[in-house]
Design a protein around this motif. Structure first.
Motif, PDB file in Angstrom:
ATOM      1  N   ALA A 298       8.090  -3.070  -4.389  1.00 38.47           N
ATOM      2  CA  ALA A 298       7.764  -2.032  -3.397  1.00 38.47           C
ATOM      3  C   ALA A 298       6.489  -1.299  -3.788  1.00 38.47           C
ATOM      4  CB  ALA A 298       8.928  -1.053  -3.271  1.00 38.47           C
ATOM      5  N   ALA A 299       6.357  -0.985  -5.078  1.00 38.36           N
ATOM      6  CA  ALA A 299       5.146  -0.312  -5.545  1.00 38.36           C
ATOM      7  C   ALA A 299       3.930  -1.215  -5.378  1.00 38.36           C
ATOM      8  CB  ALA A 299       5.314   0.095  -7.006  1.00 38.36           C
ATOM      9  N   ARG A 300       4.111  -2.519  -5.642  1.00 39.70           N
ATOM     10  CA  ARG A 300       2.999  -3.446  -5.501  1.00 39.70           C
ATOM     11  C   ARG A 300       2.593  -3.596  -4.038  1.00 39.70           C
ATOM     12  NH1 ARG A 300       4.431  -6.477  -9.356  1.00 39.70           N
ATOM     13  NH2 ARG A 300       5.771  -7.937  -8.212  1.00 39.70           N
ATOM     14  N   ALA A 301       3.577  -3.604  -3.138  1.00 38.32           N
ATOM     15  CA  ALA A 301       3.266  -3.694  -1.711  1.00 38.32           C
ATOM     16  C   ALA A 301       2.435  -2.502  -1.271  1.00 38.32           C
ATOM     17  CB  ALA A 301       4.554  -3.782  -0.902  1.00 38.32           C
ATOM     18  N   PHE A 302       2.830  -1.316  -1.704  1.00 40.37           N
ATOM     19  CA  PHE A 302       2.077  -0.114  -1.355  1.00 40.37           C
ATOM     20  C   PHE A 302       0.662  -0.179  -1.927  1.00 40.37           C
ATOM     21  CE2 PHE A 302       0.688   4.134  -2.838  1.00 40.37           C
ATOM     22  CZ  PHE A 302       0.417   4.696  -1.607  1.00 40.37           C
ATOM     23  N   SER A 303       0.549  -0.586  -3.189  1.00 41.97           N
ATOM     24  CA  SER A 303      -0.763  -0.665  -3.824  1.00 41.97           C
ATOM     25  C   SER A 303      -1.674  -1.664  -3.117  1.00 41.97           C
ATOM     26  CB  SER A 303      -0.590  -1.050  -5.302  1.00 41.97           C
ATOM     27  OG  SER A 303      -1.838  -1.160  -5.947  1.00 41.97           O
ATOM     28  N   ASN A 304      -1.105  -2.826  -2.748  1.00 41.73           N
ATOM     29  CA  ASN A 304      -1.913  -3.850  -2.069  1.00 41.73           C
ATOM     30  C   ASN A 304      -2.410  -3.367  -0.704  1.00 41.73           C
ATOM     31  OD1 ASN A 304      -1.421  -5.470  -4.258  1.00 41.73           O
ATOM     32  ND2 ASN A 304       0.028  -6.832  -3.231  1.00 41.73           N
ATOM     33  N   VAL A 305      -1.511  -2.714   0.051  1.00 44.32           N
ATOM     34  CA  VAL A 305      -1.896  -2.206   1.370  1.00 44.32           C
ATOM     35  C   VAL A 305      -2.952  -1.125   1.227  1.00 44.32           C
ATOM     36  CG1 VAL A 305      -1.073  -0.860   3.346  1.00 44.32           C
ATOM     37  CG2 VAL A 305       0.223  -2.846   2.555  1.00 44.32           C
ATOM     38  N   ARG A 306      -2.757  -0.241   0.268  1.00 47.88           N
ATOM     39  CA  ARG A 306      -3.745   0.820   0.058  1.00 47.88           C
ATOM     40  C   ARG A 306      -5.115   0.228  -0.275  1.00 47.88           C
ATOM     41  NH1 ARG A 306      -3.380   6.416  -3.420  1.00 47.88           N
ATOM     42  NH2 ARG A 306      -5.611   6.742  -3.639  1.00 47.88           N
ATOM     43  N   SER A 307      -5.133  -0.746  -1.151  1.00 43.06           N
ATOM     44  CA  SER A 307      -6.413  -1.365  -1.522  1.00 43.06           C
ATOM     45  C   SER A 307      -7.081  -2.014  -0.316  1.00 43.06           C
ATOM     46  CB  SER A 307      -6.187  -2.407  -2.624  1.00 43.06           C
ATOM     47  OG  SER A 307      -5.725  -1.792  -3.804  1.00 43.06           O
ATOM     48  N   GLU A 308      -6.282  -2.683   0.513  1.00 43.84           N
ATOM     49  CA  GLU A 308      -6.854  -3.331   1.685  1.00 43.84           C
ATOM     50  C   GLU A 308      -7.423  -2.303   2.655  1.00 43.84           C
ATOM     51  OE1 GLU A 308      -5.130  -5.813   5.452  1.00 43.84           O
ATOM     52  OE2 GLU A 308      -4.719  -6.635   3.463  1.00 43.84           O
ATOM     53  N   LEU A 309      -6.713  -1.214   2.860  1.00 40.65           N
ATOM     54  CA  LEU A 309      -7.187  -0.184   3.781  1.00 40.65           C
ATOM     55  C   LEU A 309      -8.431   0.507   3.234  1.00 40.65           C
ATOM     56  CD1 LEU A 309      -3.770   1.357   4.902  1.00 40.65           C
ATOM     57  CD2 LEU A 309      -5.238  -0.192   6.206  1.00 40.65           C
ATOM     58  N   GLU A 310      -8.465   0.740   1.930  1.00 38.68           N
ATOM     59  CA  GLU A 310      -9.668   1.320   1.331  1.00 38.68           C
ATOM     60  C   GLU A 310     -10.867   0.400   1.537  1.00 38.68           C
ATOM     61  OE1 GLU A 310      -8.053   4.106  -2.338  1.00 38.68           O
ATOM     62  OE2 GLU A 310      -8.180   1.933  -2.653  1.00 38.68           O
ATOM     63  N   GLY A 311     -10.599  -0.910   1.518  1.00 39.01           N
ATOM     64  CA  GLY A 311     -11.673  -1.871   1.706  1.00 39.01           C
ATOM     65  C   GLY A 311     -12.283  -1.841   3.084  1.00 39.01           C
ATOM     66  N   ILE A 312     -11.547  -1.297   4.068  1.00 38.95           N
ATOM     67  CA  ILE A 312     -12.095  -1.225   5.427  1.00 38.95           C
ATOM     68  C   ILE A 312     -12.443   0.218   5.813  1.00 38.95           C
ATOM     69  CG2 ILE A 312     -10.962  -3.336   6.205  1.00 38.95           C
ATOM     70  CD1 ILE A 312      -8.833  -1.617   7.561  1.00 38.95           C
ATOM     71  N   GLY A 313     -12.560   1.079   4.793  1.00 35.01           N
ATOM     72  CA  GLY A 313     -13.107   2.407   5.059  1.00 35.01           C
ATOM     73  C   GLY A 313     -12.151   3.575   5.021  1.00 35.01           C
ATOM     74  N   TRP A 314     -10.877   3.353   4.708  1.00 36.90           N
ATOM     75  CA  TRP A 314      -9.948   4.474   4.622  1.00 36.90           C
ATOM     76  C   TRP A 314     -10.225   5.272   3.350  1.00 36.90           C
ATOM     77  CZ3 TRP A 314      -4.517   4.609   6.925  1.00 36.90           C
ATOM     78  CH2 TRP A 314      -4.463   3.901   8.140  1.00 36.90           C
ATOM     79  N   ASP A 315     -10.286   6.582   3.464  1.00 42.52           N
ATOM     80  CA  ASP A 315     -10.552   7.463   2.323  1.00 42.52           C
ATOM     81  C   ASP A 315      -9.255   8.140   1.900  1.00 42.52           C
ATOM     82  OD1 ASP A 315     -11.459   9.201   0.421  1.00 42.52           O
ATOM     83  OD2 ASP A 315     -12.568  10.485   1.810  1.00 42.52           O
ATOM     84  N   PHE A 316      -8.585   7.571   0.903  1.00 48.81           N
ATOM     85  CA  PHE A 316      -7.311   8.125   0.467  1.00 48.81           C
ATOM     86  C   PHE A 316      -7.489   9.392  -0.355  1.00 48.81           C
ATOM     87  CE2 PHE A 316      -5.812   4.122   1.922  1.00 48.81           C
ATOM     88  CZ  PHE A 316      -4.452   4.279   2.172  1.00 48.81           C
ATOM     89  N   ALA A 317      -8.691   9.663  -0.806  1.00 50.69           N
ATOM     90  CA  ALA A 317      -8.930  10.882  -1.578  1.00 50.69           C
ATOM     91  C   ALA A 317      -9.191  12.078  -0.675  1.00 50.69           C
ATOM     92  CB  ALA A 317     -10.120  10.681  -2.517  1.00 50.69           C
ATOM     93  N   GLY A 318      -9.464  11.823   0.605  1.00 50.15           N
ATOM     94  CA  GLY A 318      -9.836  12.931   1.475  1.00 50.15           C
ATOM     95  C   GLY A 318      -9.020  13.062   2.732  1.00 50.15           C
ATOM     96  N   ASP A 319      -9.250  12.196   3.701  1.00 48.26           N
ATOM     97  CA  ASP A 319      -8.713  12.424   5.045  1.00 48.26           C
ATOM     98  C   ASP A 319      -7.576  11.482   5.413  1.00 48.26           C
ATOM     99  OD1 ASP A 319     -10.129  10.105   5.212  1.00 48.26           O
ATOM    100  OD2 ASP A 319     -11.497  10.752   6.789  1.00 48.26           O
ATOM    101  N   THR A 320      -6.834  11.026   4.414  1.00 47.03           N
ATOM    102  CA  THR A 320      -5.707  10.125   4.679  1.00 47.03           C
ATOM    103  C   THR A 320      -4.415  10.748   4.176  1.00 47.03           C
ATOM    104  OG1 THR A 320      -7.066   8.135   4.565  1.00 47.03           O
ATOM    105  CG2 THR A 320      -4.713   7.860   4.177  1.00 47.03           C
ATOM    106  N   LYS A 321      -3.371  10.674   4.978  1.00 45.33           N
ATOM    107  CA  LYS A 321      -2.045  11.163   4.593  1.00 45.33           C
ATOM    108  C   LYS A 321      -1.096   9.977   4.484  1.00 45.33           C
ATOM    109  CE  LYS A 321      -1.234  14.969   4.352  1.00 45.33           C
ATOM    110  NZ  LYS A 321      -1.275  15.934   3.230  1.00 45.33           N
TER     111      LYS A 321
END
Length: 579
Positions: A298-321
């Motif tokens: 489950a942790a790996r699934a979350f990490s993989n999705v987060r990495s993919e979204l960051e790769g297309i411009g999602w900013d998890f440090a700022g404007d992402t919840k």
């Protein structure tokens, strides 16, 4: 307002609802104003209040009356007061404050009623011995002092409902408030709403009611949800000023009966759906975890999705919840992982069903923050202490020493260290509930009894680092990027990633998706279905531009069909084989 042809689609829909709302305000009809996510419910509520003030302020002043605007939280109350400039023609407060303000003059009846309340069942002899002559409600704690019985928060609504059976009491309500607005009506105590319906709606000489809210966003267990009554006109605000068109299109498929118009039909937006059905390993089978991934996957699934979204411009440090609807993941990410081993049920700490956790979040931590900010009045308010508690230099020194040591223990000590320090301080900081449970724990340990239930949980909680309490309180306050719907209702974010998993005894999203696709499956589980639906709707309706969903539990074919229908045209990917 400019010509409707010049308005964008959301403004045109809002204008139509405003005309209907003004019609009710003008002709005195009671109404339900239904505003879905992003519609601007509060904007319409404020507009209605200002419309009334513009035409009726002088009349209200002449007759010594006010418009009541009753809210669920102090935050909502303060916001409404600020946006109406604290106009004296408006009485705006929480439902508890509203009910007590009306009930408190009826002291003779209150002295009779207090003996009948469930929370006072074991204290009737104490009441009789004290020969009470008055009933108070200052601190929200039950106590008997100087001939006064002080009520708990839970006592207020039963008392108000009982008084509402009296014509004299009802007349006192009407004479003071000819018009009553209820904010977030869906979260209002169901018994209270039924009382209003029975005693006021469609009755002569009754207030006009305006219920503002959205029954798909009911989040509290005792809330009434949807309100229906033949005397209530329904006004739907079919607008969405928050989300981009791709997100609103999906929301309209999820909730076609309240289809919303968007503010900007060409604004870009995106949706991504990820599931893990293709993972070939053994899934969890225990309790409410059935069908979910083991923790590492489950942790790996979350990490993989987060990495993919960051790769297309999602900013998890700022404007992402990140809204993690699985508390195992939340606990490990935020820093209160021990809570899952201390408490049998997640609701004990995630929804503060445990009184000790509620005390830390609602009283002690706010008191510490106020102390550190040198806002000592706020500190005493937070701990529900009667003032003045500082009568001289000696008291001031004692409070200062106790709070300074408390701040040190918050950083270095355990929960048991903090409670022991406060217990030995001699100051009225601990709540009655904590004192009662601590006494029961001490008695059980002294007697060599086997610990069970809440006492066993409290004993285990003593060993937890207090830093975990701080982390949990930050999550509950909404200061973490990882939240559930209780922390985000009413808020909006640029990007939202929702992680759906198991582990909650009240939610099963695979079952929800199946029910949504085949209503025949709901049967006698309508309450469960609405609970699943409301949580799903609140979370997926938060983003302005980008939405992503990750399901760590297995989804059956019929559940997948529902997702495919709601999010048609968007990528729905199986990331299971990559785990």
């Amino acid at each position: 307002m400019s010509d409707v042809t010049q308005l964008n689609p959301a403004e045109a829909a809002a204008a139509a609802s405003w005309q209907a709302l003004k019609g009710c305000l003008d002709d005195g009809s009671s109404f339900v104003f239904e505003a879905g996510a992003g519609a601007g419910k509060t904007y319409s509520l404020i507009a209605a209040l200002r419309y009334i003030l513009k035409d009726r302020t002088r009349e209200l002043q002449r007759t010594h009356q006010q418009v009541a605007c009753v809210t669920y939280t102090n935050v909502a109350r303060d916001m409404i007061l600020a946006q109406t400039d604290g106009d004296p023609a408006i009485f705006c407060n929480t439902f508890h404050a509203f009910a007590w303000m009306l009930a408190s003059p009826f002291q003779k009846r209150l002295c009779e009623l207090v003996r009948t309340l469930p929370g006072w069942a074991d204290r009737v002899e104490e009441l009789n011995a004290a020969n009470i002559t008055s009933v108070g409600y200052a601190l929200g704690r039950r106590s008997v002092e100087d001939g006064t019985a002080n009520l708990h928060h839970d006592d207020i609504f039963p008392i108000f409902i009982d008084l509402m059976q009296s014509v004299k009491f009802r007349n006192s309500v009407v004479s003071r408030f000819p018009l009553i607005f209820v904010d977030e009506y869906q979260d209002t105590n169901a018994n209270l709403i039924e009382c209003f319906k029975d005693q006021f709606l469609d009755k002569p000489y009754a207030p006009q009611f305006g219920f503002f809210g959205d029954h798909w966003q009911k989040i509290y267990g005792d809330g009434c949800g949807s309100i229906t009554h033949y005397a209530l006109k329904r006004i739907d605000k079919k607008a969405n000023f928050r989300s981009a068109k791709p997100i609103v299109d999906s929301l309209n498929l999820i909730r076609p009966e309240l289809a919303q118009a968007v503010k900007d039909p060409v604004a870009p937006g995106e949706i991504h759906v990820y599931h893990t059905n293709g993972w070939g390993g053994a899934r969890l089978t225990a309790n409410h975890w059935q069908g979910d991934l083991p923790a590492p996957e489950a942790a790996r699934a979350f990490s993989n999705v987060r990495s993919e979204l960051e790769g297309i411009g999602w900013d998890f440090a700022g404007d992402t919840k990140v809204l993690m609807l699985t508390h195992r993941a939340l606990a490990s990410q935020i820093g209160y992982n021990s809570m899952r081993t201390v408490f049998q049920f997640n609701d004990s700490f995630t929804r503060k069903a445990n009184e000790v956790i509620a005390y830390f979040h609602e009283h002690l931590e706010p008191a510490v923050r106020a102390y550190l900010a040198k806002r000592f009045g706020r500190m005493f308010e937070a701990i529900d202490a009667e003032r003045p508690l500082i009568k001289g230099p000696r008291d001031k020194t004692k409070w200062s020493d106790v709070m300074r040591r408390l701040c040190e223990l918050r950083d270095t000590g355990t929960v048991g260290d903090v409670i022991a320090h406060l217990s030995s301080s001699g100051l009225p900081i601990l709540s009655d509930a904590v004192v009662r449970q601590e006494r029961a724990l001490a008695d059980a340990l002294a007697g060599g009894e086997q610990l069970t239930g809440r006492i066993k949980e409290l004993h285990a909680l003593h060993e937890v680092s207090y830093q975990e309490i701080i982390a949990l309180c930050k999550y509950l306050d909404g200061h973490s990027p990882f939240e559930t719907k209780h922390g985000v209702k009413g808020n909006q974010f640029e990007n939202v990633l929702v992680v759906f998993g198991r582990g909650w005894n009240e939610y099963d999203f695979n079952l929800y998706l199946k029910m949504a696709g085949n209503p025949g499956l709901i049967g006698n589980r309508a309450a469960d279905y609405e609970r699943y639906r409301n949580l799903f709707y609140v979370t997926v309706s938060r983003p302005k531009r980008r939405l992503a969903l990750l399901f760590t539990h297995r989804l059956e074919p019929s559940a997948m069909e529902t997702l495919a229908r709601w999010f048609a045209g968007h990528a729905i990917r199986d990331i299971g084989p990559t785990l």
